[in-house]
Design a protein around this motif. Structure first.
Motif, PDB file in Angstrom:
ATOM      1  N   ARG A 143     -22.954  54.112  43.918  1.00  0.00           N
ATOM      2  CA  ARG A 143     -23.735  53.588  45.052  1.00  0.00           C
ATOM      3  C   ARG A 143     -25.238  53.670  44.747  1.00  0.00           C
ATOM      4  N   HIS A 191     -19.320  61.741  42.776  1.00  0.00           N
ATOM      5  CA  HIS A 191     -18.299  60.742  43.134  1.00  0.00           C
ATOM      6  C   HIS A 191     -18.891  59.412  43.588  1.00  0.00           C
ATOM      7  N   ASP A 192     -20.042  59.428  44.233  1.00  0.00           N
ATOM      8  CA  ASP A 192     -20.618  58.172  44.736  1.00  0.00           C
ATOM      9  C   ASP A 192     -21.810  57.718  43.904  1.00  0.00           C
ATOM     10  N   ASP A 217     -14.161  64.042  50.232  1.00  0.00           N
ATOM     11  CA  ASP A 217     -15.046  62.959  50.695  1.00  0.00           C
ATOM     12  C   ASP A 217     -14.744  62.594  52.146  1.00  0.00           C
ATOM     13  N   HIS A 249     -18.534  50.263  43.800  1.00  0.00           N
ATOM     14  CA  HIS A 249     -19.335  51.395  43.296  1.00  0.00           C
ATOM     15  C   HIS A 249     -18.526  52.276  42.347  1.00  0.00           C
ATOM     16  N   HIS A 289     -11.616  58.044  43.386  1.00  0.00           N
ATOM     17  CA  HIS A 289     -11.731  58.917  44.568  1.00  0.00           C
ATOM     18  C   HIS A 289     -11.381  58.200  45.871  1.00  0.00           C
ATOM     19  N   HIS A 290     -11.324  56.850  45.846  1.00  0.00           N
ATOM     20  CA  HIS A 290     -10.861  56.137  47.049  1.00  0.00           C
ATOM     21  C   HIS A 290      -9.384  55.774  46.962  1.00  0.00           C
TER      22      HIS A 290
HETATM   23 FE   LIG Z   1     -17.119  56.428  47.412  1.00  0.00          FE
END
Ligand SMILES: [Fe+2]
Ligand SMILES: [Fe+2]
Length: 408
Positions: free
Chosen positions: A273, A269-270, A353, A310, A334-335
């Protein structure tokens, strides 16, 4: 008859109904007495509640009186700061807050993440200060997909492929093959007898799960080196892995058919980043400072500060690598799960998360919990008690998987 949350289940009670896994496979028949081994297997397979003859009263020990008051206050102070942008009145968030205090107290997680040293005196917080922070998308050189993923997908998509053909592709990377065998033989799956070949693993676990493991392990391997002053790779992996495990367990509890897809979405998911940290370390450092100074999450200011977020990076990356949209959507949204074409799956990764950030299971760069979409509770249909049970199972599985994935 009563349903007992798995983390409160005690040995010796009698099962009042059959227990089945997500696929309907019988795990334990009605009338059997529960043993420690049964409880372990239920945890591995993410069974949240167990039907037993005599419902056990919830008897959570009140450890508060035994706790060091000063340490407890410090922990609560830390957790309040982490939750500063989250409404804690919702019973689920209140339960998560308490779980975060308990876990962080027990693990001595009192240190706040994020850059500790102050900004230079001449640094201007004004986003229009003229500092070169904005990044044009054309500047970003996205890494190529791991070769094995496209080879693997070709053979999986061929209806004439056998489990031997699939295993042959994976075996071209002996280290990946060895790691996969360790994972399938670990407590993560909990098979009673040893699986000694990849072809057998494919036929027992199925191509969906093997595919998920091949994809996620190969991608995580791409980012094995990061600037140490920005992010610790092991800590980032822990955050990712914990999110993947919790997403998978929540998907199983929601009885979604693609638990393996939620595992990969949570794990990756990240990933956007990592592109910041690896290719734009100076801008990333500034971003982390500014998030801390402004009290906003990194996610909330990265677009303003860098010009791209990201999750947008992740979207381009996954498109370039031709990964399925169903997988990409939960990562990209996801955010903001309400904007996803599949808000339930994106909501599961969102919830996971938030929970993983709250407990401090690893770290991806955020110093506070990013904003939470409260509609997620209804959308994913997970009661607070079930979430707490799922978090307990995640922590247990995390220990096993983390030890294996240090070999990445
Ligand atoms: Fe994130
Ligand atoms: Fe995250």
């Amino acid at each position: 008859m009563g349903l007992v949350a798995l983390d409160q289940l005690q040995e010796g009670v009698i099962l009042s109904e059959d227990v089945r896994d997500i696929n309907g496979r019988l795990m334990l028949s009605k009338g059997q007495q529960i043993t420690a081994n049964h409880i372990r297997i239920f945890r591995i397979w993410g069974i949240p509640e167990i039907p037993v003859d005599a419902p056990q009263r919830s008897t959570p020990a009140d450890h508060a009186s035994q706790k060091n008051t000063e340490k407890l206050l410090k922990t609560e102070h830390t957790v309040k700061k982490i939750f500063q942008n989250i409404d804690t009145h919702h019973p689920g968030i209140a339960a998560l807050f308490k779980a975060a205090v308990d876990h962080r107290y027990e693990k001595d997680l009192l240190v706040e993440f994020g850059p500790q040293e102050p900004l230079a005196d001449n640094f201007k917080l004004d986003l229009s200060s003229g500092l070169k922070t904005q990044i044009a998308f054309s500047e970003i050189q996205l890494p190529e997909a791991p070769e094995i993923i496209s080879d693997y997908n070709k053979v999986v998509e061929d209806p004439l492929s056998s489990s031997n053909d699939i295993a042959d592709v994976v075996n071209r990377s002996p280290s990946l093959a060895a790691l996969l065998l360790k994972v399938v033989n670990s407590a993560f799956y909990g098979f009673p007898s040893k699986i000694d070949s990849l072809a057998r693993a494919v036929s027992i676990i199925g191509t969906k799960d093997i595919n998920a493991l091949v994809t996620s392990i190969s991608i995580m391997r791409l980012f094995h080196e990061m600037p140490e002053d920005l992010i610790d790779v092991a800590t980032f992996r822990k955050h990712s892995l914990a999110c993947g495990l919790l997403s998978r367990i929540l998907a199983a509890q929601r009885k979604l058919p693609h638990t393996e897809r939620l595992f990969v979405s949570g794990l990756l998911h990240d990933i956007g980043r990592l592109v910041w940290y690896r290719y734009f370390p100076e801008q990333a450092k500034l971003l982390l400072y500014m998030a801390k100074r402004t009290g906003l999450s990194v996610y909330e200011i990265e677009k303003e500060c860098l010009g791209i977020s990201h999750v947008q990076i992740a979207g381009h990356l996954l498109k370039k690598w031709k990964l399925p949209l169903s997988l990409a959507n939960s990562i990209v949204y996801h955010h903001r799960p309400s904007r996803s074409p599949d808000p339930c799956e994106a909501g599961i990764v969102h919830m996971a998360d938030i929970a993983i950030n709250a407990l401090g299971l690893g770290h991806s760069g955020e110093h506070i919990i990013p904003r939470f979409e409260a509609a997620t509770w209804d959308r994913i249909g997970v009661a607070p008690g079930i979430l707490m049970s799922a978090i307990g199972q995640t922590i247990e599985q995390l220990d096993v998987m983390e030890a294996l994935l240090t070999e990445l």
